[in-house]
Design a protein around this motif. Sequence first.
Motif, PDB file in Angstrom:
ATOM      1  N   VAL A 239       0.841  -1.196   0.000  1.00  0.00           N
ATOM      2  CA  VAL A 239       0.000   0.000   0.000  1.00  0.00           C
ATOM      3  C   VAL A 239       0.879   1.249   0.000  1.00  0.00           C
ATOM      4  O   VAL A 239       0.622   2.215  -0.738  1.00  0.00           O
ATOM      5  CB  VAL A 239      -0.936   0.000   1.219  1.00  0.00           C
ATOM      6  N   VAL A 240       1.945   1.225   0.793  1.00  0.00           N
ATOM      7  CA  VAL A 240       2.871   2.353   0.848  1.00  0.00           C
ATOM      8  C   VAL A 240       3.583   2.519  -0.499  1.00  0.00           C
ATOM      9  O   VAL A 240       3.842   3.640  -0.955  1.00  0.00           O
ATOM     10  CB  VAL A 240       3.890   2.165   1.988  1.00  0.00           C
ATOM     11  N   ALA A 241       3.890   1.403  -1.147  1.00  0.00           N
ATOM     12  CA  ALA A 241       4.518   1.477  -2.472  1.00  0.00           C
ATOM     13  C   ALA A 241       3.590   2.160  -3.478  1.00  0.00           C
ATOM     14  O   ALA A 241       4.040   2.945  -4.324  1.00  0.00           O
ATOM     15  CB  ALA A 241       4.878   0.077  -2.952  1.00  0.00           C
ATOM     16  N   GLU A 242       2.294   1.866  -3.385  1.00  0.00           N
ATOM     17  CA  GLU A 242       1.326   2.534  -4.261  1.00  0.00           C
ATOM     18  C   GLU A 242       1.225   4.018  -3.923  1.00  0.00           C
ATOM     19  O   GLU A 242       1.062   4.870  -4.810  1.00  0.00           O
ATOM     20  CB  GLU A 242      -0.039   1.862  -4.125  1.00  0.00           C
ATOM     21  N   LEU A 243       1.316   4.344  -2.637  1.00  0.00           N
ATOM     22  CA  LEU A 243       1.321   5.752  -2.223  1.00  0.00           C
ATOM     23  C   LEU A 243       2.501   6.499  -2.852  1.00  0.00           C
ATOM     24  O   LEU A 243       2.362   7.629  -3.334  1.00  0.00           O
ATOM     25  CB  LEU A 243       1.400   5.835  -0.697  1.00  0.00           C
ATOM     26  N   LYS A 261      -1.802  -6.161   7.111  1.00  0.00           N
ATOM     27  CA  LYS A 261      -2.540  -6.085   5.857  1.00  0.00           C
ATOM     28  C   LYS A 261      -3.638  -5.027   5.965  1.00  0.00           C
ATOM     29  O   LYS A 261      -4.300  -4.896   6.994  1.00  0.00           O
ATOM     30  CB  LYS A 261      -3.126  -7.441   5.491  1.00  0.00           C
ATOM     31  N   PHE A 262      -3.802  -4.311   4.862  1.00  0.00           N
ATOM     32  CA  PHE A 262      -4.692  -3.147   4.850  1.00  0.00           C
ATOM     33  C   PHE A 262      -5.892  -3.407   3.939  1.00  0.00           C
ATOM     34  O   PHE A 262      -5.746  -3.889   2.803  1.00  0.00           O
ATOM     35  CB  PHE A 262      -3.912  -1.927   4.349  1.00  0.00           C
ATOM     36  N   THR A 263      -7.080  -3.082   4.415  1.00  0.00           N
ATOM     37  CA  THR A 263      -8.302  -3.087   3.613  1.00  0.00           C
ATOM     38  C   THR A 263      -8.925  -1.703   3.716  1.00  0.00           C
ATOM     39  O   THR A 263      -9.255  -1.236   4.815  1.00  0.00           O
ATOM     40  CB  THR A 263      -9.299  -4.140   4.116  1.00  0.00           C
ATOM     41  N   GLY A 264      -9.041  -1.059   2.594  1.00  0.00           N
ATOM     42  CA  GLY A 264      -9.548   0.302   2.594  1.00  0.00           C
ATOM     43  C   GLY A 264      -9.123   1.044   1.348  1.00  0.00           C
ATOM     44  O   GLY A 264      -8.841   0.430   0.310  1.00  0.00           O
ATOM     45  N   PHE A 266      -7.295   5.103  -0.185  1.00  0.00           N
ATOM     46  CA  PHE A 266      -6.786   6.452   0.069  1.00  0.00           C
ATOM     47  C   PHE A 266      -6.965   7.306  -1.179  1.00  0.00           C
ATOM     48  O   PHE A 266      -6.990   6.806  -2.305  1.00  0.00           O
ATOM     49  CB  PHE A 266      -5.329   6.450   0.558  1.00  0.00           C
ATOM     50  N   THR A 267      -7.149   8.602  -0.962  1.00  0.00           N
ATOM     51  CA  THR A 267      -7.337   9.531  -2.061  1.00  0.00           C
ATOM     52  C   THR A 267      -6.013   9.786  -2.784  1.00  0.00           C
ATOM     53  O   THR A 267      -4.939   9.750  -2.174  1.00  0.00           O
ATOM     54  CB  THR A 267      -7.922  10.863  -1.565  1.00  0.00           C
ATOM     55  N   ASN A 268      -6.103  10.091  -4.066  1.00  0.00           N
ATOM     56  CA  ASN A 268      -4.898  10.322  -4.860  1.00  0.00           C
ATOM     57  C   ASN A 268      -4.624  11.804  -5.115  1.00  0.00           C
ATOM     58  O   ASN A 268      -3.754  12.138  -5.926  1.00  0.00           O
ATOM     59  CB  ASN A 268      -5.005   9.594  -6.213  1.00  0.00           C
ATOM     60  N   LYS A 276      -3.417   9.667   6.545  1.00  0.00           N
ATOM     61  CA  LYS A 276      -4.320   9.393   7.655  1.00  0.00           C
ATOM     62  C   LYS A 276      -5.111   8.113   7.399  1.00  0.00           C
ATOM     63  O   LYS A 276      -5.325   7.302   8.310  1.00  0.00           O
ATOM     64  CB  LYS A 276      -5.279  10.568   7.861  1.00  0.00           C
ATOM     65  N   SER A 277      -5.537   7.915   6.156  1.00  0.00           N
ATOM     66  CA  SER A 277      -6.307   6.717   5.817  1.00  0.00           C
ATOM     67  C   SER A 277      -5.492   5.446   6.018  1.00  0.00           C
ATOM     68  O   SER A 277      -6.026   4.410   6.423  1.00  0.00           O
ATOM     69  CB  SER A 277      -6.779   6.797   4.355  1.00  0.00           C
ATOM     70  N   ILE A 278      -4.187   5.528   5.782  1.00  0.00           N
ATOM     71  CA  ILE A 278      -3.318   4.353   5.896  1.00  0.00           C
ATOM     72  C   ILE A 278      -2.886   4.106   7.336  1.00  0.00           C
ATOM     73  O   ILE A 278      -2.847   2.958   7.796  1.00  0.00           O
ATOM     74  CB  ILE A 278      -2.070   4.543   5.002  1.00  0.00           C
ATOM     75  N   THR A 279      -2.577   5.167   8.079  1.00  0.00           N
ATOM     76  CA  THR A 279      -1.950   5.006   9.401  1.00  0.00           C
ATOM     77  C   THR A 279      -2.945   4.845  10.556  1.00  0.00           C
ATOM     78  O   THR A 279      -2.685   4.117  11.515  1.00  0.00           O
ATOM     79  CB  THR A 279      -1.030   6.202   9.698  1.00  0.00           C
TER      80      THR A 279
END
Length: 301
Positions: A239-243, A261-264, A266-268, A276-279
Motif C-alpha cells: 500500500v505504501v509502495a502505491e502511495l 494487511k490493509f483493507t480500505g 486512500f485519495t490520490n 491518515k487513511s493508511i496510518t
Amino acid sequence: MKKDDLIQKWLRNELTNEEQAAFNTLEDASFLEEIIQEGQRFKADKHISIPSFESLNNRLSSKKAPQTNWLLVVSKIAAVFIIGLGIFYFFNTKQVNVFNTQYAESKTITLPDNSIVELNEFSHLEYNSNTWKKQRSLQLKGEAFFDVEKGMRFDVITKNGIISVLGTEFNVLDRDSIFKVSCYEGLVQVNYKNKITKLPVGKELSIIKGIEQKTSTILSQPKWLKNMSVFENVLLSQVVAELEQQYSIKAQLSIQNSDLKFTGAFTNNNLEKALKSITLPFNLSYEIKNKQRVIIWDEQQ
C-alpha cells in the motif's frame, strides 16, 4: 562530341577528363547527377531490376526514331526509382499509435473499433492501426481500464501475461511486482505463464511477487478513475509502495510487524488525507519531511 554520345559515355562511366569537363558544361548535367545520386540511395535490387545501358539502347534502336533523347530515358529511370521507393515505404511503414502518461496524468483513448481505454498515470500503451481490423491487439505497461466493443478477440499484452476478451469492461495493472486483472463486465481470460484463468463479473486475479490470489470485488469500476486507490487485504508495504507511485514520493516504513494487511482506500489528490487513511487503522504515526519524503513509524517501537 555530340551531346547524346557524351551522355551515353557518362552513363557508362567512360568519360575522359576532357569529356567530363565538356559534360559538366551541359545544361542538364546537374539534373542527371541528381537522378543518379537519388537512385543510389534506394537499394532496389530486391524490388526492381534496371536493364543495362546496352540492352536499353538496343531496344530503343530497334524503334524507328531519328534520334535518342537520353534525357527522357534517364528521367524515366528516375521515375521508376521514385515509384519503387514510394511503394517500399508505403508497405513497410507501421502505423503504430503510442500513448504515454506522466505523474497525475490520465488519458482517454478511442480505438479504431470505438473501444475505450482509460490510461492511468505512469503508463504506456501502443497498437498498430494498420492491422487492427484483422487483429485487435495492443501492448500495455502500467494500468488501464478497458471498455471493449463486441467483436473478434481483443488482446492486451503485458510483460506478465495476456488478457483476452470478446467485449467487456476490465482493468489491468502490470507494474513492478504486481500483476492484477479485474473483470467488471462479461468474461475475461488471463494467460499467465501459460496458465489460463477465466474471470467472470466481480472477480479479480492478483499475482504479487509470484503469489497468485483470486478475489472478489463489488465495485462497478476501478477507484483510480475517481482518484482513489482501493485495497483489500493487501500488505501495508505494498500500500505504501502505491502511495509512493501516486504522489511521486519516497516513503520510509518503520514498523515491527511486517505482515500487517490493509483493507480500505486512500485519495490520490491529498497526501495528508491519504496518510491518515493508511496510518489510523494501525495506530501508526507519520511525518511529511518535504514534498518528496515521508516517514511512517510505530510509536510502540
